[in-house]
Design a protein around this motif. Structure first.
Motif, PDB file in Angstrom:
ATOM      1  N   SER A  47       0.828  -1.706  -0.260  1.00 37.88           N
ATOM      2  CA  SER A  47      -0.127  -0.205   0.281  1.00 37.88           C
ATOM      3  C   SER A  47       0.796   1.107   0.326  1.00 37.88           C
ATOM      4  CB  SER A  47      -0.711   0.166   1.646  1.00 37.88           C
ATOM      5  OG  SER A  47       0.080   0.502   2.194  1.00 37.88           O
ATOM      6  N   ILE A  48       0.116   2.295   0.081  1.00 38.31           N
ATOM      7  CA  ILE A  48       1.009   3.791   0.514  1.00 38.31           C
ATOM      8  C   ILE A  48       2.516   3.291   1.381  1.00 38.31           C
ATOM      9  CG2 ILE A  48       1.301   6.101   0.536  1.00 38.31           C
ATOM     10  CD1 ILE A  48      -0.052   4.658  -1.872  1.00 38.31           C
ATOM     11  N   ASN A  49       1.767   3.043   2.767  1.00 38.60           N
ATOM     12  CA  ASN A  49       2.799   2.651   3.148  1.00 38.60           C
ATOM     13  C   ASN A  49       4.284   1.937   2.803  1.00 38.60           C
ATOM     14  OD1 ASN A  49       2.793   2.608   6.149  1.00 38.60           O
ATOM     15  ND2 ASN A  49       3.027   0.018   6.123  1.00 38.60           N
ATOM     16  N   THR A  52       6.123   4.573   1.447  1.00 39.71           N
ATOM     17  CA  THR A  52       6.205   5.430   2.489  1.00 39.71           C
ATOM     18  C   THR A  52       7.402   5.024   3.153  1.00 39.71           C
ATOM     19  OG1 THR A  52       3.928   6.443   3.006  1.00 39.71           O
ATOM     20  CG2 THR A  52       5.567   7.068   5.162  1.00 39.71           C
ATOM     21  N   LYS A 224      -6.238   2.923   4.408  1.00 38.66           N
ATOM     22  CA  LYS A 224      -6.818   1.531   5.958  1.00 38.66           C
ATOM     23  C   LYS A 224      -6.859   2.182   6.638  1.00 38.66           C
ATOM     24  CE  LYS A 224      -5.529  -0.497   2.338  1.00 38.66           C
ATOM     25  NZ  LYS A 224      -5.420   0.499   0.848  1.00 38.66           N
ATOM     26  N   VAL A 225      -5.752   3.286   7.382  1.00 41.50           N
ATOM     27  CA  VAL A 225      -5.384   3.984   8.695  1.00 41.50           C
ATOM     28  C   VAL A 225      -6.808   4.754   8.295  1.00 41.50           C
ATOM     29  CG1 VAL A 225      -4.004   5.626   8.115  1.00 41.50           C
ATOM     30  CG2 VAL A 225      -3.645   4.616   9.802  1.00 41.50           C
ATOM     31  N   SER A 248      -8.775  13.284  -3.056  1.00 40.01           N
ATOM     32  CA  SER A 248      -8.358  13.841  -4.073  1.00 40.01           C
ATOM     33  C   SER A 248     -10.009  13.024  -4.863  1.00 40.01           C
ATOM     34  CB  SER A 248      -6.574  13.536  -4.864  1.00 40.01           C
ATOM     35  OG  SER A 248      -7.174  11.658  -5.230  1.00 40.01           O
ATOM     36  N   SER A 251      -9.846   9.156  -6.033  1.00 41.88           N
ATOM     37  CA  SER A 251     -10.346   8.239  -4.499  1.00 41.88           C
ATOM     38  C   SER A 251     -12.162   8.605  -4.175  1.00 41.88           C
ATOM     39  CB  SER A 251      -9.897   8.215  -3.389  1.00 41.88           C
ATOM     40  OG  SER A 251      -8.168   8.358  -3.091  1.00 41.88           O
ATOM     41  N   ARG A 294      -2.105  13.625  -1.457  1.00 44.83           N
ATOM     42  CA  ARG A 294      -1.152  13.937  -1.953  1.00 44.83           C
ATOM     43  C   ARG A 294      -0.471  15.064  -2.441  1.00 44.83           C
ATOM     44  NH1 ARG A 294      -3.111  10.172  -6.247  1.00 44.83           N
ATOM     45  NH2 ARG A 294      -5.028   8.939  -5.423  1.00 44.83           N
ATOM     46  N   ILE A 317      -0.378  11.468   9.902  1.00 41.31           N
ATOM     47  CA  ILE A 317       0.567  10.678  10.127  1.00 41.31           C
ATOM     48  C   ILE A 317       0.880   9.948   8.896  1.00 41.31           C
ATOM     49  CG2 ILE A 317      -0.887   8.280  10.267  1.00 41.31           C
ATOM     50  CD1 ILE A 317      -3.459   9.512  11.950  1.00 41.31           C
ATOM     51  N   GLY A 319       3.063  10.230   5.479  1.00 38.52           N
ATOM     52  CA  GLY A 319       4.329  10.265   4.886  1.00 38.52           C
ATOM     53  C   GLY A 319       4.073  10.602   3.332  1.00 38.52           C
ATOM     54  N   THR A 322       3.481   8.170  -3.234  1.00 36.95           N
ATOM     55  CA  THR A 322       3.908   7.822  -3.812  1.00 36.95           C
ATOM     56  C   THR A 322       5.457   8.894  -4.603  1.00 36.95           C
ATOM     57  OG1 THR A 322       2.657   7.274  -5.505  1.00 36.95           O
ATOM     58  CG2 THR A 322       2.736   6.350  -3.649  1.00 36.95           C
ATOM     59  N   ALA A 345       1.775  11.681  14.282  1.00 41.05           N
ATOM     60  CA  ALA A 345       1.730  10.316  15.250  1.00 41.05           C
ATOM     61  C   ALA A 345       2.904   9.464  15.130  1.00 41.05           C
ATOM     62  CB  ALA A 345       0.063  10.374  14.769  1.00 41.05           C
ATOM     63  N   ALA A 347       2.657   5.287  15.794  1.00 39.00           N
ATOM     64  CA  ALA A 347       2.181   4.221  15.937  1.00 39.00           C
ATOM     65  C   ALA A 347       3.222   2.969  17.170  1.00 39.00           C
ATOM     66  CB  ALA A 347       1.607   2.672  15.188  1.00 39.00           C
ATOM     67  N   ASN A 403       0.879   5.632  -9.735  1.00 38.42           N
ATOM     68  CA  ASN A 403      -0.858   5.754  -9.803  1.00 38.42           C
ATOM     69  C   ASN A 403      -1.528   4.770 -10.538  1.00 38.42           C
ATOM     70  OD1 ASN A 403      -1.077   8.238  -8.204  1.00 38.42           O
ATOM     71  ND2 ASN A 403       0.095   9.318  -9.346  1.00 38.42           N
TER      72      ASN A 403
HETATM   73  N1  LIG Z   1       2.646   7.813  11.536  1.00 32.48           N
HETATM   74  C1  LIG Z   1       2.336   6.087  12.338  1.00 32.48           C
HETATM   75  O1  LIG Z   1       3.057   5.576  12.812  1.00 32.48           O
HETATM   76  C2  LIG Z   1       1.355   5.145  10.860  1.00 32.48           C
HETATM   77  C3  LIG Z   1       1.595   3.979  11.097  1.00 32.48           C
HETATM   78  C4  LIG Z   1       0.514   3.235   9.738  1.00 32.48           C
HETATM   79  C5  LIG Z   1       0.833   3.571   8.833  1.00 32.48           C
HETATM   80  N2  LIG Z   1       0.649   4.926   8.586  1.00 32.48           N
HETATM   81  C6  LIG Z   1       0.971   6.002   7.068  1.00 32.48           C
HETATM   82  O2  LIG Z   1       0.276   6.960   6.948  1.00 32.48           O
HETATM   83  C7  LIG Z   1      -0.460   6.262   5.911  1.00 32.48           C
HETATM   84  C8  LIG Z   1      -1.191   5.162   4.966  1.00 32.48           C
HETATM   85  O3  LIG Z   1      -1.279   4.014   5.021  1.00 32.48           O
HETATM   86  P1  LIG Z   1      -2.406   3.232   4.016  1.00 32.48           P
HETATM   87  O4  LIG Z   1      -2.072   1.585   4.505  1.00 32.48           O
HETATM   88  O5  LIG Z   1      -3.757   3.835   5.250  1.00 32.48           O
HETATM   89  O6  LIG Z   1      -2.430   3.408   2.606  1.00 32.48           O
HETATM   90  P2  LIG Z   1      -3.311   3.477   1.671  1.00 32.48           P
HETATM   91  O7  LIG Z   1      -4.471   2.872   2.204  1.00 32.48           O
HETATM   92  O8  LIG Z   1      -2.586   2.772   0.546  1.00 32.48           O
HETATM   93  O9  LIG Z   1      -3.943   4.634   0.975  1.00 32.48           O
HETATM   94  C9  LIG Z   1      -4.309   4.715   0.163  1.00 32.48           C
HETATM   95  C10 LIG Z   1      -4.802   6.581   0.016  1.00 32.48           C
HETATM   96  O10 LIG Z   1      -3.786   7.004  -0.100  1.00 32.48           O
HETATM   97  C11 LIG Z   1      -3.813   8.489  -1.331  1.00 32.48           C
HETATM   98  N3  LIG Z   1      -2.949   8.374  -2.319  1.00 32.48           N
HETATM   99  C12 LIG Z   1      -1.976   9.390  -2.184  1.00 32.48           C
HETATM  100  N4  LIG Z   1      -1.128   8.850  -3.762  1.00 32.48           N
HETATM  101  C13 LIG Z   1      -1.388   7.515  -4.171  1.00 32.48           C
HETATM  102  C14 LIG Z   1      -1.029   6.784  -5.259  1.00 32.48           C
HETATM  103  N5  LIG Z   1       0.377   7.007  -5.709  1.00 32.48           N
HETATM  104  N6  LIG Z   1      -2.143   6.108  -5.286  1.00 32.48           N
HETATM  105  C15 LIG Z   1      -2.737   5.688  -4.422  1.00 32.48           C
HETATM  106  N7  LIG Z   1      -3.515   6.492  -3.588  1.00 32.48           N
HETATM  107  C16 LIG Z   1      -2.440   7.333  -3.019  1.00 32.48           C
HETATM  108  C17 LIG Z   1      -5.031   8.364  -1.773  1.00 32.48           C
HETATM  109  O11 LIG Z   1      -5.965   9.589  -1.179  1.00 32.48           O
HETATM  110  P3  LIG Z   1      -6.109  10.984  -2.290  1.00 32.48           P
HETATM  111  O12 LIG Z   1      -6.748  10.463  -3.867  1.00 32.48           O
HETATM  112  O13 LIG Z   1      -7.199  11.324  -1.085  1.00 32.48           O
HETATM  113  O14 LIG Z   1      -5.137  11.394  -2.487  1.00 32.48           O
HETATM  114  C18 LIG Z   1      -5.723   6.825  -1.234  1.00 32.48           C
HETATM  115  O15 LIG Z   1      -7.238   6.825  -1.645  1.00 32.48           O
HETATM  116  C19 LIG Z   1       0.975   5.743   5.138  1.00 32.48           C
HETATM  117  O16 LIG Z   1       1.864   7.265   4.691  1.00 32.48           O
HETATM  118  C20 LIG Z   1       1.240   5.169   5.994  1.00 32.48           C
HETATM  119  O17 LIG Z   1       2.692   4.688   5.897  1.00 32.48           O
HETATM  120  C21 LIG Z   1       1.831   6.133   9.501  1.00 32.48           C
END
Ligand SMILES: NC(=O)c1ccc[n+]([C@@H]2O[C@H](COP(=O)([O-])OP(=O)(O)OC[C@H]3O[C@@H](n4cnc5c(N)ncnc54)[C@H](OP(=O)(O)O)[C@@H]3O)[C@@H](O)[C@H]2O)c1
Length: 415
Positions: A47-49, A52, A224-225, A248, A251, A294, A317, A319, A322, A345, A347, A403
Motif C-alpha cells: 500500500s502507500i505505507n 512511505t 486503510k488508516v 482527491s 479516490s 497527495r 500520520i 508520509g 508515493t 503520530a 504508532a 498511480n
Molecule cells: N504514523 C504512523 O505510525 C503510521 C502507522 C501506519 C501507517 N502510517 C502511514 O499512513 C499512510 C497510509 O497508509 P495506508 O496503508 O492506510 O495507505 P493506503 O490505504 O494505500 O492509502 C490510499 C490513499 O492514499 C492516497 N494516495 C496518495 N498517493 C497515492 C497513490 N500514488 N496511489 C494511490 N493512492 C494514493 C489516496 O488518497 P487521496 O486520493 O484522497 O489522496 C488513497 O485513497 C502511509 O503513509 C503510512 O506510512 C503511519
C-alpha cells in the motif's frame, strides 16, 4: 531441491526503480543458533505505507531493518545506493529452536519483501502467543517492528484458500491498530485518560485530547488508516460534531461509498469555504488527520486551517503520496521546527505508551476485540486483489508507483 531465494531490491533515492535479484549462494541454509527462528515471508501486502518506508527510510532507519544479504551480486551490493524495504505480512517458520514457535507455524509482523529466509533470535513476550526479536542487529529498530504474533500451522489452509481474513490481517491490521491507538489512547472518549508524551515526545494535555464538539477532517480518507480512524471515532463514544473526508478526485467514488464519514469534500476545494459550509466558527475545535494526502495538501491545509481556527490541531500520520523525494529534502523538512499545533503520530511510540498504561494483556485483548469486530464487518466496497510470486509483487509495486492502484482494491501476495 532447495528453493533459490529471490528478493526485491530498490534504488534508495529512486524507489520506483526495482529489481528482483536471485541469490543462489544463500541456499541451503546453515544450522540454526539457540533461541532462534528461521522466518520466510509467505504473505505480504503493498500500500502507500511501503512507499512511505522507502521515502522516509534514510531518516527513520527503515532501510536498515532488512539489509542486503552478503551474497547480493554487483551492482546491487552497494548499500549506499540500493536497499530492501519492508512489508507487513505472515512469515512461515522454516526451522526453530524456540519451543513456543515450532517449525510450520506462522508469525504476523514486519517482514522483508522476498523469499529469502532470515534467522532471528527471539524470546517469548509477556503476553501469550507473541514473541519479541532480540537479535543485536534489531536493537535500534522501533519496538512495533520487533513484536510478532504467533499463528498455528493450520493457518496454511487459510493462506492457500486466499481467505479474506488472512488478507485483512496482512493489509489492514496494523493500519487499524494505528487508528485504534489514536482513537482510544491519544483521543480517548474520556480525555482525562489520554496517554502522555505521545507525539514528538511532547506533553499531551486532556485539552488536546478532547474531541467534544470538534470538526474532524481526514486527508487521504480512503486510506486503510484513515477509514479505520473514522470508523473508531464514530463508534467509540467520542462526541465529535462531524467527521469530514477530504479526498482527491481519484479516490472520490470509493470514499463516497464509505459509511463512516458524515460528509465528503474534495481537496481541491478551499478550506475556508469548507468551514463555512459546515458551520465551523473561529473558536470551534478543528482536528486535521493527514493519512497520506497527495502533494503538499497536508501542509497547505494545515497552514490555512491554523489561520481560520483558534483551536486547531494537525496530526500528520502518513508520509505523503508515493512520489520520489530526495533524502536531503526530507531531512531538511524534518529539521524545521514544527508549529505548536502540529503533533506527529507514531504508532510505535503510542503502542509503548498504551502498554505502559494498561499492560500488555489488557492492551492486546482490547485491540483484538476491536479488530475482530471491524474485520467481521469488513470495509464496504473494498476488495482484496491477490497475487502470487515475486513477479506479481514487482507488478504491484510498479502499479502503485505509476498511480494506478485503486483505493477500493487491497494488494496482497502469496510468495
Ligand atoms: N504514523 C504512523 O505510525 C503510521 C502507522 C501506519 C501507517 N502510517 C502511514 O499512513 C499512510 C497510509 O497508509 P495506508 O496503508 O492506510 O495507505 P493506503 O490505504 O494505500 O492509502 C490510499 C490513499 O492514499 C492516497 N494516495 C496518495 N498517493 C497515492 C497513490 N500514488 N496511489 C494511490 N493512492 C494514493 C489516496 O488518497 P487521496 O486520493 O484522497 O489522496 C488513497 O485513497 C502511509 O503513509 C503510512 O506510512 C503511519
Amino acid at each position: 531441491m532447495a528453493e533459490i531465494p529471490v528478493i526485491q531490491v530498490l534504488d534508495k533515492e529512486h524507489y520506483h526503480t526495482q529489481e528482483l535479484v536471485s541469490l543462489p549462494d544463500e541456499a541451503p541454509y546453515s544450522p540454526l543458533a539457540p533461541s532462534s527462528i528461521r522466518l520466510r515471508t509467505k504473505v505480504l501486502s503493498l500500500s502507500i505505507n511501503n512507499f512511505t518506508y522507502a521515502k522516509l527510510g534514510s531518516l527513520i532507519g527503515w532501510w536498515d531493518v532488512h539489509p542486503l544479504p552478503p551474497s547480493t551480486p554487483a551492482p546491487f551490493n552497494d548499500a549506499a545506493k540500493y536497499g530492501r524495504i519492508n512489508a507487513w505480512g505472515f512469515g512461515e517458520i522454516l526451522d526453530s529452536t524456540l519451543p513456543s514457535v515450532p517449525a510450520g507455524s506462522y508469525l504476523w509482523g514486519y517482514l522483508p519483501i522476498g523469499t529469502l529466509a532470515q534467522d532471528l533470535e527471539v524470546r517469548d513476550a509477556d503476553v501469550q502467543g507473541q514473541v519479541l526479536i532480540t537479535s543485536p542487529s534489531r536493537s535500534k529498530t522501533m519496538s512495533i517492528y520487533n513484536r510478532y504474533i504467533v499463528f498455528p500451522p493450520s493457518l496454511r489452509h487459510e493462506i492457500e484458500a486466499k481467505a479474506d481474513s488472512v488478507g485483512y490481517d496482512v493489509l489492514v491490521r496494523v493500519m487499524f491498530e494505528t487508528a485504534y491507538l489514536i482513537a482510544d489512547y491519544a483521543f480517548p472518549a474520556n480525555p482525562r485518560e489520554a496517554v502522555a508524551a505521545i507525539f514528538n515526545k511532547d506533553a499531551w494535555t486532556a485539552q488536546n485530547a478532547d474531541l467534544t464538539g470538534a470538526t474532524i477532517i481526514i486527508l487521504a480518507p480512503g486510506a486503510k488508516v484513515g477509514l479505520s480512524l473514522a470508523n473508531l471515532l464514530k463508534n467509540r463514544g467520542h462526541n465529535a460534531k462531524q467527521v469530514i473526508a477530504a479526498t482527491s478526485e481519484y479516490s472520490l467514488d470509493f470514499v463516497k461509498s464509505l459509511p463512516m464519514y458524515d460528509a465528503v469534500v474534495l481537496t481541491s476545494e478551499a478550506p475556508d469555504q469548507i468551514l463555512s459550509q459546515f458551520k465551523v466558527g473561529a473558536g470551534d475545535k478543528v482536528v486535521l488527520f493527514d493519512c497520506g494526502g497527495r502533494g503538499d495538501v497536508g501542509r497547505r491545509w494545515s497552514a490555512a486551517l491554523a489561520g481560520l481556527s483558534k483551536n486547531f490541531l494537525h496530526i500528520p500520520i502518513g508520509g505523503g503520496d508515493t512520489s520520489e523525494v530526495p533524502a536531503e529534502a526530507i531531512l531538511s523538512a524534518f529539521q524545521q521546527p514544527s508549529p505548536e499545533h502540529v503533533k506527529r503520530a507514531s504508532a510505535s511510540d503510542l503502542r509503548e505508551a498504551a502498554i505502559a498504561k494498561d499492560g500488555e494483556q489488557k492492551y492486546f485483548d482490547g485491540l483484538q476485540a476491536a479488530w475482530k469486530a471491524f474485520k467481521q464487518q469488513g470495509i464496504p466496497g473494498f476488495k482484496l486483489r491477490w497475487g502470487e510470486g515475486m513477479e506479481d509483487v514487482k507488478h504491484g509495486w510498479a502499479m502503485i508507483a505509476a498511480n494506478k492502484a485503486l483505493p477500493s482494491e487491497g494488494l496482497v501476495y502469496q510468495i
